[in-house]
Design a protein around this motif. Structure first.
Motif: not given
Length: 221
Positions: A188-203
């Motif tokens: 996500n960081m490499r593709n510039k798609t990181y956001s804090e919403d990802l933590w919810n999505q993954y966990t």
């Protein structure tokens, strides 16, 4: 006159040493190693090269198959930090290696930065460094020999502290929630798609909620 000739000879010898460069190649990966320190421990140099070829291909395979094949490493007598990586080049302080000749996995942390290759404004710096130290913990060749380890949790810690503190939190997440969460966040960081919403999505939980849970039960063994 004799003293001048001797001094000139030493100067020429010193300049010749500064220009020394060695190229190592193994299974498609190339390491160009330049050493500016005539006093560099031979075992340290050998260990850095060996560590590179043991670790870097694994990181490329597991995190970013598009990583570059040729990496340059310079042992710098003028750099007063520890080490840094940029655009396929790694600089390591000769003073640091003199103090810590067994810290071979300094190169593990730095080659991960090359694998990361995050574009500007891709995400928080604490996560960038946390991932690199997580990788050192997981892929390191001899962290014990370097006296390097993940620190015990302390109440004053924050996931934003970066480096080993963040790395420990990430490792806890791989044990508690998703064994591949670091690879996912790295992508996500490499593709510039990181956001804090990802933590919810993954966990299923927010970043702050995850840290609160970790703070209550930070065991990782």
């Amino acid at each position: 006159m004799k003293k001048i000739v001797i001094a000139a000879g030493l100067l020429v010898s010193s300049l010749a040493f500064c220009q020394q460069q060695e190229t190592f190649e193994k299974k498609g990966k190339v390491l160009i190693f330049t050493n500016h320190d005539p006093n560099l421990n031979k075992d340290t140099k050998k260990g850095l090269v060996k560590t590179f070829f043991k670790v870097y291909p694994k990181l490329v395979k597991d995190f970013n198959p598009e990583s570059m094949d040729t990496i340059r490493v310079k042992i710098d007598t003028e750099y007063d930090g520890v080490a840094y990586a940029h655009n396929g080049r790694i600089t390591i302080s000769s003073d640091w290696l003199a103090k810590k000749p067994g810290d071979l996995d300094v190169i593990t942390h730095e080659v991960m930065h090359i694998v990361q290759s995050y574009p500007p404004n891709s995400g928080p710096g604490w996560l960038t460094e946390g991932i690199a130290d997580y990788v050192r913990f997981k892929y390191g060749v001899d962290n014990k020999g370097a006296g390097w380890s993940l620190p015990d949790y302390k109440p004053e810690n924050s996931y934003k502290n970066s480096y080993r503190i963040t790395a420990r939190f990430l490792y806890w997440l791989t044990k508690k929630y998703d064994k591949n969460i670091v690879q996912k966040l790295d992508k996500n960081m490499r593709n510039k798609t990181y956001s804090e919403d990802l933590w919810n999505q993954y966990t299923g939980k927010s970043l702050d909620a995850l840290w609160a849970e970790y703070s209550e039960s930070p065991q990782i063994s």
